[in-house]
Design an enzyme around this catalytic site. Structure first.
Site, PDB file in Angstrom:
ATOM      1  N   MET A  30      42.455  48.147  36.059  1.00 43.83           N
ATOM      2  CA  MET A  30      41.057  48.435  35.654  1.00 43.83           C
ATOM      3  C   MET A  30      40.697  47.862  34.430  1.00 43.83           C
ATOM      4  O   MET A  30      39.670  48.021  33.890  1.00 43.83           O
ATOM      5  CB  MET A  30      40.654  49.786  35.514  1.00 43.83           C
ATOM      6  CG  MET A  30      40.824  50.694  36.852  1.00 43.83           C
ATOM      7  SD  MET A  30      40.176  52.130  37.171  1.00 43.83           S
ATOM      8  CE  MET A  30      40.671  53.022  35.694  1.00 43.83           C
ATOM      9  N   ALA A  32      40.892  46.129  30.542  1.00 48.80           N
ATOM     10  CA  ALA A  32      41.246  46.771  29.100  1.00 48.80           C
ATOM     11  C   ALA A  32      42.944  46.469  28.906  1.00 48.80           C
ATOM     12  O   ALA A  32      43.560  47.376  28.653  1.00 48.80           O
ATOM     13  CB  ALA A  32      40.706  48.055  29.000  1.00 48.80           C
ATOM     14  N   LEU A  33      43.453  45.413  29.213  1.00 52.00           N
ATOM     15  CA  LEU A  33      44.908  45.031  29.229  1.00 52.00           C
ATOM     16  C   LEU A  33      45.600  45.223  28.092  1.00 52.00           C
ATOM     17  O   LEU A  33      45.035  44.844  27.118  1.00 52.00           O
ATOM     18  CB  LEU A  33      44.982  43.608  29.882  1.00 52.00           C
ATOM     19  CG  LEU A  33      44.415  43.507  31.387  1.00 52.00           C
ATOM     20  CD1 LEU A  33      44.862  41.994  31.886  1.00 52.00           C
ATOM     21  CD2 LEU A  33      44.827  44.443  32.429  1.00 52.00           C
ATOM     22  N   HIS A  37      50.438  46.724  31.045  1.00 53.85           N
ATOM     23  CA  HIS A  37      49.887  45.872  32.165  1.00 53.85           C
ATOM     24  C   HIS A  37      50.895  44.491  32.133  1.00 53.85           C
ATOM     25  O   HIS A  37      51.179  44.210  33.443  1.00 53.85           O
ATOM     26  CB  HIS A  37      48.471  45.394  32.024  1.00 53.85           C
ATOM     27  CG  HIS A  37      47.648  46.651  32.255  1.00 53.85           C
ATOM     28  ND1 HIS A  37      46.886  46.953  31.015  1.00 53.85           N
ATOM     29  CD2 HIS A  37      47.491  47.576  33.090  1.00 53.85           C
ATOM     30  CE1 HIS A  37      46.093  48.068  31.353  1.00 53.85           C
ATOM     31  NE2 HIS A  37      46.310  48.341  32.666  1.00 53.85           N
ATOM     32  N   LYS A 149      53.709  55.740  33.425  1.00 52.49           N
ATOM     33  CA  LYS A 149      52.486  56.586  32.546  1.00 52.49           C
ATOM     34  C   LYS A 149      51.958  57.395  33.505  1.00 52.49           C
ATOM     35  O   LYS A 149      51.308  58.578  33.387  1.00 52.49           O
ATOM     36  CB  LYS A 149      51.616  55.705  31.790  1.00 52.49           C
ATOM     37  CG  LYS A 149      50.753  56.832  30.971  1.00 52.49           C
ATOM     38  CD  LYS A 149      50.047  55.955  29.851  1.00 52.49           C
ATOM     39  CE  LYS A 149      48.772  55.444  30.556  1.00 52.49           C
ATOM     40  NZ  LYS A 149      47.810  56.377  31.165  1.00 52.49           N
ATOM     41  N   MET A 184      51.167  53.372  25.911  1.00 55.11           N
ATOM     42  CA  MET A 184      50.156  52.419  25.886  1.00 55.11           C
ATOM     43  C   MET A 184      49.258  52.712  26.899  1.00 55.11           C
ATOM     44  O   MET A 184      49.566  53.184  27.976  1.00 55.11           O
ATOM     45  CB  MET A 184      50.559  51.123  26.012  1.00 55.11           C
ATOM     46  CG  MET A 184      51.264  50.634  24.705  1.00 55.11           C
ATOM     47  SD  MET A 184      51.438  48.805  24.757  1.00 55.11           S
ATOM     48  CE  MET A 184      52.394  48.694  23.502  1.00 55.11           C
TER      49      MET A 184
HETATM   50  O1  PAF Z   1      45.907  52.488  37.265  1.00 53.57           O
HETATM   51  C1  PAF Z   1      45.049  52.132  37.554  1.00 53.57           C
HETATM   52  O2  PAF Z   1      44.449  51.335  36.667  1.00 53.57           O
HETATM   53  C2  PAF Z   1      44.061  52.701  38.580  1.00 53.57           C
HETATM   54  O3  PAF Z   1      44.242  54.060  38.987  1.00 53.57           O
HETATM   55  C3  PAF Z   1      44.192  51.792  39.773  1.00 53.57           C
HETATM   56  C4  PAF Z   1      45.645  51.875  40.228  1.00 53.57           C
HETATM   57  C5  PAF Z   1      44.048  50.234  39.221  1.00 53.57           C
HETATM   58  C6  PAF Z   1      43.230  52.063  40.879  1.00 53.57           C
HETATM   59  O4  PAF Z   1      41.758  51.840  40.330  1.00 53.57           O
END
Ligand code: PAF
Length: 282
Positions: A30, A32-33, A37, A149, A184
């Site tokens: 989603m 805001a890496l 990530h 997490k 994180m």
């Molecule tokens: O973990 C996340 O960032 C979200 O729940 C996902 C898996 C991208 C689904 O929107």
């Protein structure tokens, strides 16, 4: 890095990759890496020929409109980070692309989604399951990568994959942590320096509880001890601390099948809600 904003575009690119016989690794996010990530991207690059990430802040998984409104958005930095991590494609759809009309399909989970996050964020996992199945249908990856997490989310997605027969190999990647142990999370961006420092208590209490349980400590007493740590904290309010079996996410006495036992915690600090977990035996 190729940025695809539409389903047609991304399917076209991936069709070409598949026809070359290359394996595709997918990292849904989603935005805001952070380093967590990027460790998913790295795991994908180590396991697959081609890596695609998605950024989509999925409205259907937010039970709290304020949480959705305040979810951090840092697109320019995210793109830079993905380029630095040598991600091949970013899928960046808008809301209309993913939900052209109000969704009439509802995917809901019994049992596994009833406790912990499911209890405190009603409907959250229905929204996660819906968007993840849409993304899996669009991308059709060979592998998908999720962080530890969000442990309960991983097992919900695993159940989705098993029950809908997706031919996708799921991979869980260990939680990336700040130097003080704080897991994180994109939500950490909303913490002040003092809050960030205090929020280390989540990880500290998990470690303390893990140690006590491995020494044969009584679960009720361990839970009380965790609660006491939060009672003396000025900023943090404990929402739950549970010891669960990952088969059903129900509480367990932690004596059997130790490898499936996880310690899960959620706490609020100011307006920010944080979660973390540790397997009893890693
Ligand atoms: O973990 C996340 O960032 C979200 O729940 C996902 C898996 C991208 C689904 O929107």
């Amino acid at each position: 890095m190729n940025i695809c904003k539409t389903i047609i575009e991304v399917r076209d690119v991936l069709q070409g990759i598949r026809s070359e016989g290359k394996s595709i690794g997918f990292v849904p996010t989603m935005g805001a890496l952070h380093q967590g990530h990027l460790s998913l991207i790295q795991a994908s690059k180590e396991n697959c020929d081609f890596t695609i990430a998605s950024i989509f802040v999925n409205p259907t998984q937010f039970n709290n409109p304020e949480d959705l409104k305040n979810y951090p958005k840092t697109l320019d930095e995210d793109v830079e980070k993905l380029i630095g991590a040598e991600c091949d494609v970013l899928f960046l759809p808008d809301g209309q692309e993913i939900y052209p009309s109000k969704p009439q399909l509802k995917i809901s989970f019994d049992g596994i989604a009833d406790q912990l996050e499911g209890e405190f964020r009603p409907g959250h996992f229905d929204g996660v399951a819906l968007v993840v199945s849409k993304l899996f249908n669009i991308i059709q990856p060979n592998h998908a990568f999720f962080g530890q997490k969000d442990l309960q989310q991983f097992f919900i997605v695993k159940s989705l994959v098993d029950q809908l027969n997706y031919p996708i190999q799921l991979n869980m990647v260990s939680t990336a942590r700040e130097s003080n142990g704080l897991a994180m999370s994109s939500r950490n961006m909303r913490l002040s320096a003092a809050e960030r420092s205090d929020a280390a208590l989540l990880h500290q209490s998990l470690r303390m509880a893990q140690e006590r349980l491995l020494q044969g400590g009584n679960i009720k007493l361990v839970k009380e001890e965790v609660q006491e740590l939060f009672d003396v904290s000025e900023r943090l309010a404990l929402e739950y601390f549970e010891i669960i079996n990952t088969d059903d996410f129900k509480t367990t006495d932690a004596t059997k099948e130790k490898k499936k036992v996880a310690l899960c915690i959620a706490a609020n600090i100011g307006q920010v809600r944080l979660i973390d977990n540790l397997m009893l035996i890693s």
